[in-house]
Design an enzyme around this catalytic site. Structure first.
Site, PDB file in Angstrom:
ATOM      1  N   ASP A   3     -10.388   1.606  -4.126  1.00 49.03           N
ATOM      2  CA  ASP A   3     -11.022   1.269  -2.851  1.00 49.03           C
ATOM      3  C   ASP A   3     -12.536   1.241  -2.995  1.00 49.03           C
ATOM      4  O   ASP A   3     -13.235   0.838  -2.073  1.00 49.03           O
ATOM      5  CB  ASP A   3     -10.646   2.298  -1.782  1.00 49.03           C
ATOM      6  CG  ASP A   3      -9.402   1.871  -1.023  1.00 49.03           C
ATOM      7  OD1 ASP A   3      -8.872   0.783  -1.314  1.00 49.03           O
ATOM      8  OD2 ASP A   3      -8.954   2.625  -0.139  1.00 49.03           O
TER       9      ASP A   3
ATOM     10  N   ASP B  17       0.830  -1.208   0.000  1.00 50.48           N
ATOM     11  CA  ASP B  17       0.000   0.000   0.000  1.00 50.48           C
ATOM     12  C   ASP B  17       0.865   1.259   0.000  1.00 50.48           C
ATOM     13  O   ASP B  17       2.096   1.192   0.224  1.00 50.48           O
ATOM     14  CB  ASP B  17      -0.904  -0.035   1.244  1.00 50.48           C
ATOM     15  CG  ASP B  17      -2.284   0.544   0.977  1.00 50.48           C
ATOM     16  OD1 ASP B  17      -2.406   1.355   0.048  1.00 50.48           O
ATOM     17  OD2 ASP B  17      -3.217   0.189   1.711  1.00 50.48           O
TER      18      ASP B  17
HETATM   19  C1  DGJ Z   1      -6.019   1.430   1.370  1.00 51.94           C
HETATM   20  C2  DGJ Z   1      -6.293   0.165   0.608  1.00 51.94           C
HETATM   21  O1  DGJ Z   1      -6.700   0.443  -0.688  1.00 51.94           O
HETATM   22  C3  DGJ Z   1      -7.316  -0.670   1.353  1.00 51.94           C
HETATM   23  O2  DGJ Z   1      -7.663  -1.794   0.609  1.00 51.94           O
HETATM   24  C4  DGJ Z   1      -6.735  -1.046   2.671  1.00 51.94           C
HETATM   25  O3  DGJ Z   1      -5.625  -1.871   2.496  1.00 51.94           O
HETATM   26  C5  DGJ Z   1      -6.354   0.205   3.459  1.00 51.94           C
HETATM   27  N1  DGJ Z   1      -5.534   1.081   2.700  1.00 51.94           N
HETATM   28  C6  DGJ Z   1      -5.637  -0.173   4.719  1.00 51.94           C
HETATM   29  O4  DGJ Z   1      -5.195   0.901   5.411  1.00 51.94           O
END
Ligand code: DGJ
Length: 732
Positions: A531, A465
């Protein structure tokens, strides 16, 4: 290496594309032609082609031909964006390079004075060395035409002078004929990444700069310049992609002289690249895809990616990611229960997301402290990892290696590791700052911490991430810009981890969808598209994400009925019908799903597992219907023996029926049985067209590929936010 001026034309040809490189009279290589295949060319024809493109001087204009090289040079009279901007304290700011060596697939191909020679390259890598002795600079340009007809080029600039040379900008540019007057590129934001935007190209520049220190949710991704009105199947298009995960640019430029280019490169911050004597700077690759229609442009990218030896196969494992199921609530029993439910459904990979380390019980603290939290995980991750493995699933783990919460042990111990321009911290974003991988000790700390976890646990997959933009990302102690170095260090870190753990797969996540580019994909195995898992949003995001990457690299999950990012509610059939066209995953608290939902979900997982070779390995076609009403696409087996199409109703049209929907891309001469494909619940509001039952209940019809492409078949009606899938099988 011959030090006389090089004097050659190189003709590259592959998969319906020709590129003619003019390196005559020692000038920097220029694309004298890039477009549809011209067939074999003789020397005199190539010479005529080159001269046929010379500019004609008018009153008050430069009297020589203004030649736009791959790295455009100002000295030729070019007044568009120059390829190199920089200086040695105000000198050497307008280099004039002479090409002195040309290599084709590593073999010397230069010829000296006299008439230029012709080199037929086909599919090849061409390297050209050039020098400007008075400016104290040398340059190597690499140009490659891949087997799939994708063009790419890269520049390496070396300071051969005595004093430092400050490089401010380096871009590469491809000429585009004047018939192309419309620009299409992508924009976006968190939760709605890669949305298309279109506009005419007028005199001036259309510039898309990324200054976020990451690729960005709003990245241009692919910048197209095409004949007005081009679509998925229509129009001539010349497109570029800058393969870089830091600051970068894409641009299209139309100059008053009538020249047009598309180009790109890294965006350098003030003083970021200062080359000492003997030092070099290497640009990102600039990819170029020519196509008739957006699908052909996309297919060249897909073919290139798929041809790489390390490209992931189509057997992408069904993944369960626990994020939207539990967020930071790391309760072992709950996670074990989820693992059991996932395994029962046929899930093959289980990913533990954010919250397993340090003081990270929410997003306020602990980021950067990469040891398992004894508070949340008194026995380490072992009980979960072991159980997941017993259930015959692979275990994956979340990291965010380039980030730190100021409230963390590492930030307290090493405040100088936080990227900043001086004595103030950058504005916070998600309560975090960027940790400086450009500092060797910091890099080693992060690398070793990740390696320690990888050594202790059987981990096959990292979700990588990167949840904030790089703002004021300077490097201690001077505060000089550090984005370039950070980007390179990130690549190095991934490479080191992969070398130490062969077979380890990595997902490029970045807030979902903010690091999608071809350089990150040289070392990662899929991207998390967004997301936002709302299928209505996803149909659009998948449609445009596949403009650059093939479906097997695109993480697509089935989430709970009510979307966590939009609040919209969707039937499982629509959520699943959207997700199965990517690398399928589940991101849903299965303990809250009903028995009916679980049964239907199991059916979709089984369908994906049975058909993933086609779903993820086929050729993609996207249909120009009416994007406000129907988003339609299909995947066709490379041998055209079968295909699956999806028609997703995304809005209500002003007309009651969209009439016949076409199925393009099949073998025109072969006959296909078209049947509606039903996996779970039937889409709500279904109105069945007569042809579905023509050959028996839901047995569909048989037509040849030509009829299916040209005439098509009446669309089934559904309520909005539902998809109808079809299967097409060649019949003998
Ligand atoms: C952003 C990601 O896109 C999510 O899927 C998740 O992993 C969160 N961060 C976790 O903080």
């Amino acid at each position: 290496m011959v030090n006389a001026a090089a004097n050659v034309y190189v003709v590259l040809r592959a998969e319906g594309v020709s590129a003619v490189l003019d390196v005559a009279d020692g000038r920097l290589p220029a694309l004298a032609y890039w477009g549809p295949d011209l067939g074999p060319q003789s020397l005199s024809e190539v010479a005529a082609l080159v001269v046929g493109g010379y500019t004609q001087a008018e009153n008050n204009q430069i009297s020589a031909d203004i030649r736009v090289a791959l790295l455009p040079e100002h000295w030729t009279g070019w007044v568009g964006r120059p390829g190199v901007s920089g200086s040695r304290a105000g000198t050497a700011w307008s280099p004039r390079f002479t090409s002195v060596a040309v290599r084709l697939d590593g073999e010397d191909a230069a010829s000296s004075a006299g008439i230029p020679t012709l080199v037929e390259g086909g599919i090849a890598v061409v390297e050209v060395d050039a020098v400007d002795e008075s400016a104290g600079l040398s340059l190597t340009l690499t140009v490659e035409l891949t087997a799939g007809g994708l063009l790419r080029s890269q520049a390496q600039l070396t300071n051969t002078g005595g004093e430092d040379y400050q490089l401010d900008d380096l871009v590469l540019a491809y000429p585009v004929p004047a018939v192309a007057r419309e620009v299409l590129d992508l924009a976006g934001r968190w939760g709605k990444e890669r949305t298309p935007q279109r506009q005419p190209l007028n005199v001036g520049q259309h510039v898309r700069e990324g200054r976020k220190g990451r690729t960005g949710p709003d990245a241009a991704t692919v910048l197209h310049l095409g004949t007005p009105g081009f679509g998925f199947a229509e129009g001539e298009i010349w497109a570029v992609h800058t393969a870089w995960s830091g600051n970068h640019t894409h641009y299209a430029e139309r100059v008053f002289t009538g020249h047009q280019v598309v180009g790109g490169g890294e965006l350098l911050l003030p003083g970021e690249v200062r080359l000492a004597a003997g030092e070099s700077y290497t640009s990102p690759w600039l990819y170029g895809s020519y196509g008739h229609g957006l699908d052909e442009v996309a297919r060249r990218f897909h073919r290139y990616l798929r041809s790489r030896p390390h490209h992931p196969g189509t057997d992408r494992p069904v993944t369960l990611n626990v994020w939207e199921a539990v967020y930071f609530d790391h309760d072992l029993d709950r996670l074990l229960d989820l693992a059991q439910r996932a395994a029962d459904l046929g899930v093959e990979r289980y990913v533990l997301d954010d919250g397993w380390f340090g003081a990270r019980r929410n997003d306020l603290a602990g980021l950067g402290d990469w040891t398992v939290s004894p508070e949340a995980w008194p026995d380490g991750l072992h009980p979960l990892v072991d159980r997941v493995r017993e259930l015959e699933m692979q275990f994956g783990l979340w990291f965010e290696p380039e980030m730190v919460n100021p409230d963390s042990d590492v930030a307290r111990a090493h405040p100088e590791w936080i990227m900043a321009t001086g004595d103030r911290l950058p504005v916070e974003s998600r309560h975090q700052q960027v940790i400086n991988l450009g500092i060797p000790e910091c890099y080693a700390y992060i690398r070793d911490a990740i390696l320690a976890i990888l050594d202790e646990y059987a981990i096959g997959y990292l979700k990588w991430d990167h949840n904030r933009d790089l703002i004021d990302a300077g490097t201690a102690p001077t505060g000089r810009p550090g984005v370039h170095e950070q980007t390179q260090a990130f690549y190095r870190l991934v490479d080191e981890l992969k070398a130490a753990h062969p077979g380890l797969e990595i997902e490029s996540c970045s807030s979902g969808g903010a690091r999608v580019d071809l350089e990150v994909l040289q070392r990662t195995d899929r991207v998390w598209v967004s997301d936002c898992i709302d299928p209505l949003e996803r149909v659009g995001m998948h449609r445009w994400t596949t403009q650059l990457i093939p479906p097997e690299l695109m993480g697509a999950h089935i989430a709970s009925g009510r979307s966590h990012t939009t609040g919209r509610v969707h039937d499982l059939s629509f959520r699943a019908a959207t997700a199965v066209f990517g690398h399928l995953g589940i991101e849903w608290d299965l303990a809250r799903a009903t028995a009916e939902e679980l049964a239907e979900l199991g059916g979709w997982i089984a369908f994906y597992r049975e058909h993933r070779t086609l779903l993820l390995g086929g050729d993609l076609v996207r249909l120009d219907v009416d994007d406000d009403a129907v988003v339609a696409h299909g995947v066709l087996a490379p041998d055209r023996s079968q295909a699956i199409f999806s028609f997703a109703s995304v809005g209500r049209s002003e007309v009651a029926s969209l009439g016949r929907l076409r199925f393009p891309g099949l073998d025109p001469a072969r006959r296909y049985r078209v049947t509606p494909l039903r996996v779970g619940e039937e889409p709500s509001g279904l109105t069945v067209p007569a042809w579905w039952d023509l050959d028996g209940p839901r047995a569909g019809v048989v037509l040849n590929g030509a009829a299916l492409a040209a005439a098509g078949l009446t669309a089934a009606g559904t309520h909005p936010d539902h998809a109808v899938l079809y299967r097409l099988d060649a019949v003998s």
